[in-house]
Structures are given as C-alpha cells and as structure tokens.
Enzyme design. Structure first.
Site, short mmCIF file in Angstrom:
data_model
loop_
_atom_site.label_atom_id
_atom_site.label_comp_id
_atom_site.label_asym_id
_atom_site.label_seq_id
_atom_site.Cartn_x
_atom_site.Cartn_y
_atom_site.Cartn_z
N THR A 13 0.85 -1.20 0.00
CA THR A 13 0.00 0.00 0.00
C THR A 13 0.89 1.25 0.00
O THR A 13 1.98 1.26 0.56
CB THR A 13 -0.97 0.02 1.22
OG1 THR A 13 -0.22 0.21 2.42
CG2 THR A 13 -1.80 -1.25 1.29
N GLY A 14 0.40 2.29 -0.66
CA GLY A 14 1.17 3.53 -0.75
C GLY A 14 2.47 3.35 -1.51
O GLY A 14 3.51 3.88 -1.12
N SER A 17 4.76 6.21 -4.39
CA SER A 17 5.93 7.07 -4.17
C SER A 17 6.71 6.58 -2.96
O SER A 17 6.29 5.64 -2.27
CB SER A 17 5.51 8.53 -3.96
OG SER A 17 4.86 8.67 -2.71
N GLY A 18 7.84 7.22 -2.70
CA GLY A 18 8.58 7.05 -1.46
C GLY A 18 9.00 5.63 -1.11
O GLY A 18 9.45 4.86 -1.96
N GLY A 20 7.21 3.05 -0.23
CA GLY A 20 6.40 2.00 -0.85
C GLY A 20 6.86 1.68 -2.26
O GLY A 20 6.92 0.50 -2.66
N TYR A 155 0.84 12.36 14.53
CA TYR A 155 1.53 11.36 13.69
C TYR A 155 2.29 10.36 14.56
O TYR A 155 2.20 9.15 14.36
CB TYR A 155 2.47 12.09 12.73
CG TYR A 155 3.36 11.18 11.93
CD1 TYR A 155 2.85 10.39 10.91
CD2 TYR A 155 4.73 11.09 12.20
CE1 TYR A 155 3.66 9.54 10.18
CE2 TYR A 155 5.55 10.24 11.47
CZ TYR A 155 5.01 9.47 10.46
OH TYR A 155 5.82 8.63 9.74
N1 LIG Z 1 9.98 8.86 5.09
C1 LIG Z 1 10.30 8.59 6.34
O1 LIG Z 1 11.34 9.06 6.86
C2 LIG Z 1 9.45 7.67 7.17
C3 LIG Z 1 9.92 7.28 8.44
C4 LIG Z 1 9.13 6.43 9.21
C5 LIG Z 1 7.93 5.97 8.74
N2 LIG Z 1 7.49 6.36 7.51
C6 LIG Z 1 6.21 5.83 7.04
O2 LIG Z 1 6.40 5.24 5.79
C7 LIG Z 1 5.21 5.36 5.00
C8 LIG Z 1 5.57 5.94 3.65
O3 LIG Z 1 6.12 7.23 3.85
P1 LIG Z 1 6.83 8.04 2.67
O4 LIG Z 1 7.79 8.95 3.33
O5 LIG Z 1 7.30 7.12 1.62
O6 LIG Z 1 5.59 8.94 2.19
P2 LIG Z 1 5.08 9.38 0.74
O7 LIG Z 1 6.21 9.47 -0.24
O8 LIG Z 1 4.25 10.59 1.00
O9 LIG Z 1 4.13 8.19 0.30
C9 LIG Z 1 2.95 7.92 0.96
C10 LIG Z 1 2.17 6.91 0.17
O10 LIG Z 1 0.99 6.57 0.90
C11 LIG Z 1 -0.15 6.79 0.09
N3 LIG Z 1 -1.26 7.22 0.94
C12 LIG Z 1 -1.24 8.16 1.91
N4 LIG Z 1 -2.45 8.26 2.49
C13 LIG Z 1 -3.25 7.36 1.87
C14 LIG Z 1 -4.62 6.97 2.02
N5 LIG Z 1 -5.43 7.55 2.91
N6 LIG Z 1 -5.10 6.03 1.21
C15 LIG Z 1 -4.31 5.45 0.30
N7 LIG Z 1 -3.02 5.75 0.10
C16 LIG Z 1 -2.50 6.70 0.89
C17 LIG Z 1 0.26 7.82 -0.94
O11 LIG Z 1 -0.56 7.67 -2.08
P3 LIG Z 1 -0.85 8.87 -3.17
O12 LIG Z 1 0.31 9.81 -3.07
O13 LIG Z 1 -0.94 8.15 -4.47
O14 LIG Z 1 -2.10 9.49 -2.74
C18 LIG Z 1 1.71 7.41 -1.19
O15 LIG Z 1 1.78 6.34 -2.09
C19 LIG Z 1 4.24 6.23 5.79
O16 LIG Z 1 3.27 5.41 6.40
C20 LIG Z 1 5.12 6.88 6.85
O17 LIG Z 1 4.42 7.10 8.04
C21 LIG Z 1 8.22 7.20 6.72
#
Ligand SMILES: NC(=O)c1ccc[n+]([C@@H]2O[C@H](COP(=O)([O-])OP(=O)(O)OC[C@H]3O[C@@H](n4cnc5c(N)ncnc54)[C@H](OP(=O)(O)O)[C@@H]3O)[C@@H](O)[C@H]2O)c1
Length: 266
Positions: A13-14, A17-18, A20, A155
C-alpha cells in the site's frame, strides 16, 4: 542469497511514491508479482509501468484507504488475478504540526489514514492467507513510535498504534503460518524530506551542497551512528527479508532500520 520469493504476490500500500515504491521495486526484482497501490492514478500507473519495463510483474490498485469503500476497491483489484501472499501496510501521511495546530479532527483523520487504513487491509486479506497456511503482514512503523518528538504528536501516536497492533496480530496468528512484523525506519530520504531540508537549510546555516545540508541536518535533528539519512532501498531490503520464507521464525518483531537513531537496547 535466494530469498525464495519468486512466484509470490504482494500488495504494497502507498507504493505510488517514497518507501512504498522502493519496496514494490525490490520485491518485484525478487520475482514477486506486485500490486502497486496509491490514490494518484498517474503516479501509481507510472511505478507499475517502470517495474514492468525492468522485467517485473506489476498490477495496479487505486483507492483511499481512509474509507471502507476505498479499501474494498483496493482489495477487489488486488485479488482480481490471484491471492495475495504478502501485505505491506505502508500507506500513510504525515503533517508537520505542533500540539497547538493539531486539532481533534486532525488527530481523528490521521488515525483513520495511518492506522485504520492498515486494519482494513488486514481484515480483508489475512483470512485468505490463513486458509492457504502461509502469509506475511509487514507494517511500516517508525522510531517516533517509541521515542516521540514534541512536534506532530498526531503522527507519532499513529506509529505507536501501528507497532502495537502488529504485535497483537502476531499473537492472533499463532500456528497459522502467517506472520506479522514491523519495519521501523528512521528518517529516510524520500523526495519530500529532501525538499523540506533543502528549503530550511539557509536559515539553519547547513551549507549549500546536498552533502553539507545532509551532514548539518543529521547533526541538528537526528544524530545517529551513520551520520546520514537512510535511503528507501534500505527499508525495502528489510521488508524483502521479512517477506521471505527465510524469516518464518520471526514473529512480532520490530526491525529498526535507522542507523542507530533509537537508543533502546531491546
Ligand atoms: N519517510 C520517512 O522518513 C518515514 C519514516 C518512518 C515511517 N514512515 C512511514 O512510511 C510510510 C511511507 O512514507 P513516505 O515517506 O514514503 O511517504 P510518501 O512518499 O508521501 O508516500 C505515501 C504513500 O501513501 C499513500 N497514501 C497516503 N495516504 C493514503 C490513504 N489515505 N489512502 C491510500 N493511500 C495513501 C500515498 O498515495 P498517493 O500519493 O498516491 O495518494 C503514497 O503512495 C508512511 O506510512 C510513513 O508514516 C516514513
């Protein structure tokens, strides 16, 4: 090392980008048929097309996991061709808010999008894993679950809930062949993190080049044993390991991939 993943199917899921996206790409490179998911159709399809272009297998599922209707659409698409062996609950959102700025409605919406979103997937996809006697649920958590900061409390609390529910699920799945584990990233350099840091670098005096900015940002915000931010591929490697049959004996674990940012012994 052969992770023995060829022929399995995963929903990440997700993955538009990023983290995922990196996870979907890595699993596909290991021979997994991946379902790439997001809300943004164009970005989700682009990731799937890139995976196919690299010789991998990828389908697409679109839907907002904050709603039951969105979850139904995603599961319908994910199961359209075959069962799902591996669920990676990664989708989530983060907003840089203070205690004063995060309203009760923000807290509610963040919990819905970051926690209940994953529960919806678990409730819909774990039963078919149980029936087949093998499966994986991997939850993306984070260091803020156990060492929260003053900022973005709405968060931080959702990460804690993710860690907690993943361990409860592991107990629930006793003797089923299905495991539940957490990968807890530190600060990972996805596009929006790099943009944010580059934007605030002049005010913080971190320097001009990206190397200078990263050093300064790590020193001032997330001191750790490696002196840098993590990379999405490093989270993907941990997810690939936990997805593998080689991790059959790992249950309810928290695999921190954070350069030593979190200092707990356990
Ligand atoms: N980056 C970090 O340093 C970090 C650290 C710890 C944990 N995390 C966790 O890792 C995960 C990914 O983070 P990321 O940094 O890669 O963020 P990101 O680049 O913003 O990607 C987030 C992804 O989640 C999807 N998404 C968000 N809300 C959604 C919803 N309600 N329904 C369906 N899809 C949803 C987005 O889809 P669309 O854009 O297509 O809408 C996107 O694919 C998150 O859960 C975050 O809490 C990240």
């Amino acid at each position: 090392m052969d992770l023995q993943l060829a022929g399995k199917r995963a929903l990440v899921t997700g993955s538009s980008s990023g983290l995922g996206k990196a996870i979907a790409e890595r699993l596909a490179a290991e021979g997994v048929g991946v379902v790439v998911h997001g809300r943004d159709v164009a970005r989700t399809e682009k990731v799937a097309a890139e995976i196919r272009g690299a010789g991998g297998r990828a389908a697409v599922a679109i839907g907002d996991l904050s709603t039951d209707e969105g979850a139904e659409l995603v599961v319908g698409a994910a199961l359209a061709d075959a069962p799902i062996d591996i669920l990676v609950n990664n989708a989530g959102a983060y907003a840089q808010l203070s205690w004063a700025e995060a309203t009760p409605e923000t807290w509610r919406a963040t919990y819905e999008g970051n926690v209940i979103s994953g529960v919806r997937m678990i409730q819909r996809l774990v039963p078919q894993m149980r029936r087949r006697g093998w499966g994986r649920v991997i939850t993306i958590g984070g260091g803020l679950a156990t060492q929260p900061m003053a900022s973005h409390p709405q968060y931080n609390a959702t990460l804690a809930a993710r860690h907690n529910l993943a361990v409860s699920l592991a107990r629930e799945l006793k003797d089923t062949g299905v495991t539940s584990n957490v990968v807890a990233p530190g600060a990972i350099l996805v596009d929006h993190v790099k943009e944010l840091l580059t934007g605030i670098a002049p005010a913080r005096g971190w320097g001009e080049t990206w190397e200078e900015i990263e050093r300064g940002a790590v020193r001032d915000t997330i001191p750790n044993d490696t002196g840098r931010f993590g990379r999405p591929e490093e989270i993907a490697a941990a997810v690939a390991y936990l997805s593998s049959p080689l991790a059959d004996y790992v249950s309810g674990a928290n695999l921190r991939v954070d350069g030593g940012t979190i200092r707990n012994v356990a």
